[in-house]
Design a protein around this motif. Structure first.
Motif, short mmCIF file in Angstrom:
data_model
loop_
_atom_site.label_atom_id
_atom_site.label_comp_id
_atom_site.label_asym_id
_atom_site.label_seq_id
_atom_site.Cartn_x
_atom_site.Cartn_y
_atom_site.Cartn_z
N ARG A 99 0.84 -1.20 0.00
CA ARG A 99 0.00 0.00 0.00
C ARG A 99 0.88 1.26 0.00
O ARG A 99 1.77 1.42 0.84
CB ARG A 99 -0.92 -0.01 1.20
N THR A 100 0.60 2.15 -0.94
CA THR A 100 1.45 3.31 -1.19
C THR A 100 1.62 4.21 0.03
O THR A 100 2.72 4.72 0.29
CB THR A 100 0.88 4.13 -2.36
N GLY A 101 0.55 4.43 0.77
CA GLY A 101 0.62 5.33 1.91
C GLY A 101 1.63 4.89 2.95
O GLY A 101 2.37 5.71 3.52
N ASP A 145 -11.04 -2.87 -4.61
CA ASP A 145 -9.70 -2.46 -5.07
C ASP A 145 -9.14 -3.40 -6.14
O ASP A 145 -7.93 -3.41 -6.40
CB ASP A 145 -8.72 -2.41 -3.89
N ASP A 153 -1.67 0.96 -6.58
CA ASP A 153 -2.34 1.74 -5.53
C ASP A 153 -2.03 3.22 -5.74
O ASP A 153 -0.98 3.72 -5.36
CB ASP A 153 -1.86 1.28 -4.15
N THR A 155 -2.60 7.05 -4.95
CA THR A 155 -3.07 7.90 -3.85
C THR A 155 -2.99 9.36 -4.28
O THR A 155 -2.37 9.69 -5.30
CB THR A 155 -2.21 7.69 -2.59
N CYS A 158 0.36 10.75 -5.44
CA CYS A 158 1.03 10.20 -6.63
C CYS A 158 1.05 11.17 -7.81
O CYS A 158 1.60 10.84 -8.86
CB CYS A 158 0.35 8.89 -7.04
N LYS A 165 -7.41 8.97 -12.21
CA LYS A 165 -7.38 7.74 -11.43
C LYS A 165 -8.63 6.91 -11.70
O LYS A 165 -8.56 5.70 -11.93
CB LYS A 165 -7.28 8.06 -9.94
#
Length: 288
Positions: A99-101, A145, A153, A155, A158, A165
């Motif tokens: 997960r990017t976060g 998702d 992923d 966000t 990004c 998106k």
């Protein structure tokens, strides 16, 4: 119109949710048509079991998806063994992609997209007093998702707009539908669950959106506890006051209370340790 027809109409259109109206729901829905309408046009539903979702494009037109009701498992064949295996192999990307976060915040051992979706599904399983179709919520949590198996992923950090998106994910869902076989029940259900979630136009979708935010802050809390010095306040701030359902609000309040108590305890322990260290240093100086 069939589900395949809708996806063809969607192709190349960038949409984001604006609002939903005229929603009268008595069971799981599948998308049955889409058409552009002038602004402020209200669409009448086709009987008590119809529903309408109004979207706003990045341009000026609104697009209306009309939905008809069906049983949870729409009629139609299942994917071929080859198609099923192609889809299952694609899902590996959800297990591999972090997960990017959490990556951005340098979390140790960040969760994957699949990790996030699994706990969301279990959360839906628990929500039996929420006045929703729990089975549909579980399915929606598993699907919400799925486009990230192709686009990753994305966000707000990004550098990709919300509209871009959404368009990328919409195309990805279309690819998944074709992969499974557009004529199959599974393809229709995956697509329709994803569209319903994106629209946020049903009680089930609203709950799953709450679970999405809630699962994120549960994970943030656990990362803070596991990694001393890590502060993930921005994730809590971004969700504060945004829960729509009673279940979401209650569970979020419980988590925030636990986090507050945990942080207070940590501060007291730190102050005690600092006080003990200071006393020891003072005692050592006096003994010289």
């Amino acid at each position: 119109a069939t589900s395949k027809h809708i996806s063809m109409l969607y192709s190349g259109i960038t949409l984001r949710r604006l609002s939903s109206t005229l929603f009268a729901r008595q069971g799981p829905a599948f998308v049955a048509g889409v058409r552009a309408v002038p602004k402020k046009t209200k669409l009448h539903t086709t009987g008590a079991k119809g529903c309408s979702h109004i979207f706003d494009s990045v341009c000026t037109a609104r697009y209306v998806i009309t939905s008809a009701m069906s049983s949870p498992s729409s009629s139609g064949p299942q994917p071929t063994p080859a198609a099923a295996m192609d889809f299952l192999l694609l899902l590996q990307q959800l297990k591999l992609t972090k997960r990017t976060g959490w990556v951005r915040k340098n979390v140790n051992g960040p969760e994957s997209i699949a990790d996030h979706m699994y706990r969301m599904s279990m959360m839906a399983l628990l929500a039996t007093d929420s006045g929703v179709d729990v089975t549909r919520c579980i399915k929606m949590a598993l699907v919400h998702d799925v486009a990230e198996s192709i686009v990753g992923d994305i966000t707000p950090h990004c550098g990709v707009s919300e509209a871009d998106k959404h368009e990328a994910e919409l195309r990805a869902v279309g690819r998944i539908r074709e992969l499974l076989g557009a004529h199959t029940a599974a393809a229709r259900e995956v697509e329709c669950l994803w569209l319903e979630y994106e629209a946020g136009a049903s009680a089930e979708a609203l709950l799953v959106k709450d679970l999405d935010k809630l699962e994120m802050i549960i994970t943030a809390h656990q990362y803070e506890q596991a990694q001393p010095g890590l502060l993930l306040e921005e994730f809590f701030a971004s969700t504060a006051g945004r829960f729509k359902t009673d279940t979401g609000k209650a569970w979020a309040a419980e988590l925030v209370a636990r986090r507050t108590a945990s942080r207070q305890q940590q501060q007291q322990q730190q102050q005690g340790a600092e006080g003990a260290a200071a006393s020891g240093q003072q005692g050592g100086e006096e003994g010289r």
